[in-house]
Design an enzyme around this catalytic site. Sequence first.
Site, mmCIF file in Angstrom:
data_model
loop_
_atom_site.group_PDB
_atom_site.id
_atom_site.type_symbol
_atom_site.label_atom_id
_atom_site.label_comp_id
_atom_site.label_asym_id
_atom_site.label_seq_id
_atom_site.Cartn_x
_atom_site.Cartn_y
_atom_site.Cartn_z
ATOM 1 C CE1 TYR A 103 -3.848 -1.544 0.486
ATOM 2 C CE2 TYR A 103 -3.045 -2.988 0.976
ATOM 3 C CZ TYR A 103 -4.513 -2.789 0.537
ATOM 4 O OH TYR A 103 -5.168 -3.189 0.360
ATOM 5 C CE1 TYR A 115 -0.418 -6.192 5.461
ATOM 6 C CE2 TYR A 115 -2.987 -5.280 4.298
ATOM 7 C CZ TYR A 115 -1.942 -5.539 5.291
ATOM 8 O OH TYR A 115 -2.473 -4.634 6.600
ATOM 9 C CG ASP A 117 -1.580 -11.513 0.041
ATOM 10 O OD1 ASP A 117 -1.636 -10.772 0.994
ATOM 11 O OD2 ASP A 117 -1.883 -10.500 -0.784
ATOM 12 C CD GLU A 120 4.415 -10.569 5.425
ATOM 13 O OE1 GLU A 120 5.163 -9.845 5.756
ATOM 14 O OE2 GLU A 120 3.682 -9.975 4.935
ATOM 15 N N GLY A 122 0.087 -17.284 4.172
ATOM 16 C CA GLY A 122 -0.044 -18.353 3.856
ATOM 17 C C GLY A 122 -1.751 -18.173 2.681
ATOM 18 C CD GLN A 125 -2.909 -20.428 8.329
ATOM 19 O OE1 GLN A 125 -1.705 -21.370 7.947
ATOM 20 N NE2 GLN A 125 -3.018 -19.921 8.627
ATOM 21 C CB VAL A 202 -5.216 -13.116 2.200
ATOM 22 C CG1 VAL A 202 -4.051 -13.196 3.084
ATOM 23 C CG2 VAL A 202 -4.433 -13.999 1.072
ATOM 24 C CE1 TYR A 205 -8.397 -5.806 -3.783
ATOM 25 C CE2 TYR A 205 -7.377 -5.246 -1.599
ATOM 26 C CZ TYR A 205 -8.091 -4.721 -3.529
ATOM 27 O OH TYR A 205 -8.222 -3.996 -4.268
ATOM 28 C CG ASP A 206 -12.987 -12.575 -1.255
ATOM 29 O OD1 ASP A 206 -13.002 -13.190 -0.979
ATOM 30 O OD2 ASP A 206 -12.587 -11.044 -0.534
ATOM 31 C CG HIS A 260 -3.590 -1.158 -2.984
ATOM 32 N ND1 HIS A 260 -4.709 -0.457 -2.769
ATOM 33 C CD2 HIS A 260 -4.679 -2.562 -3.296
ATOM 34 C CE1 HIS A 260 -6.369 -1.474 -4.099
ATOM 35 N NE2 HIS A 260 -5.019 -2.352 -4.174
ATOM 36 C CG HIS A 262 -3.341 -6.387 -6.127
ATOM 37 N ND1 HIS A 262 -3.757 -7.227 -5.281
ATOM 38 C CD2 HIS A 262 -4.111 -5.618 -5.763
ATOM 39 C CE1 HIS A 262 -5.302 -6.415 -4.614
ATOM 40 N NE2 HIS A 262 -4.997 -5.480 -5.093
ATOM 41 C CG ASP A 410 15.219 -29.661 -14.856
ATOM 42 O OD1 ASP A 410 14.099 -28.785 -15.552
ATOM 43 O OD2 ASP A 410 14.702 -30.170 -13.477
#
Length: 469
Positions: A103, A115, A117, A120, A122, A125, A202, A205-206, A260, A262, A410
Amino acid sequence: MKIVGYNDRYVVPVPKAEGTEYRASKLKPPFGPKHKGIAVTQDGGPGFTKDGHSVSWANWNFHVGFDIRAGPIISLASIYDLQKQRHRRVLYKGFIPELFVPYQDPTEEWYYTTYFDSGEYGFGQSMSSLQPLNDCPPNAAFIDAYYAGSDGTPVKIANAFCIFEKYAGDIMWRHTEISIPNEVITEARSDVSLVVRIVSTVGNYDYVIDWEFKPNGCIKIGVGLTGILGLKAGTYTNTDQIKEDIYGTLIADNTIGIYHDHFFTYYLDLDIDGEANSFVKSNLETVRVKDDTTPRKSYWTVVSETAKTEADAKINLGSKPSELLVVNPNKKTKQGNKIGYRLLPGPVAHPLLLNDDYPQIRAAFTNYNVWVTPYNKSEKWVGGSYVDRSRGDDTIAIWSLRDREIENKDIVLWYTMGFHHVPSQEDYPIMPTLSGGFELRPTNFFERNPVLKTKSPKPVHFPNCTSQH
């Protein structure tokens, strides 16, 4: 365990909650546009099979995995080549190792809101249980996910993934031939794809994350941003009152949506028909015509260069036109072209923070849109193994200083797609989904169009539609 100090820098009115309710059960008339239902039917059942987390569909096989930090992991993706009569590997593993959201308010209450996401919070999660019919269509199948809680107890995320076939009237390929005398030829094929979807919430935000597989060999990766903006209370109710930088947009009375970014970074371990691959940058360069026998003065051509080391592969998109490919230099088509896949980038955003700004030091992986490294099992997290309070000493910007060889190795392609978000009033109180994405597209991977012999599904007749055959 005592409060030893307290500071309240300024006092602002508490923003009113009028017009901010978004729960359907609490909304009152008048309502917005009403949509009629659209039926999704598959009389023969789903066109894909699922054995645990292994999925087979059309000409694709792949595995759907879950990680508490990364969220969805797509691996072992291979596509069936009708001419060669075998499956050929495309993607060994792909996931989001980090999502950086800085931000742009440097004041005491906001400066630290930069952040990470995945590292910090997960990203896995934070995955939400998907709602049938709203998050996913009626023909979707669901997969649960599990992770270990802080006390070691398994935590279940019900309906963490949905998998569904998507048909939205898109065209796979078509052509109308009108140059033959007294004859018109029209051929068209409808496009169906398979989507693996998750939503990770998170904080405010979705994020909607799609992995879409297409019969033509393309893998499309989509992201959708929705949810609630990062908001700050203020004293203003009209822009005419503002005399200083408020670091955002006044989107309602006493309510500021902070500027901000992303930055989505993807880990793409491509194994194009084998592990040994190379990274090729094909620049489109203008050439002046020196031959006076043609009225043309210029044209453009392709000048390709193969990256030898990591330094050669650091790219900021948008500086000049180019195509970025991962090729297998050991295998060629009948015509002699190296088989490969190319990256079709999504929204291009470069970091606007200074390089010596602490958040940008930690997020130095966004300094370039593209990095390529040799595979190393310890180099999985682009922002470092331990991101919380990190100092930027364990990022890809540090690893790549070794400038290792990447030709015919590789290799891993790291790609960052970004959004600079200047909030608007339409983003409030719930933000309509802002979408973006990128594509991995076969380039001389097949000898010819791999869906030339694809048959469209049998037509379904609706009262208002007629078809001629």
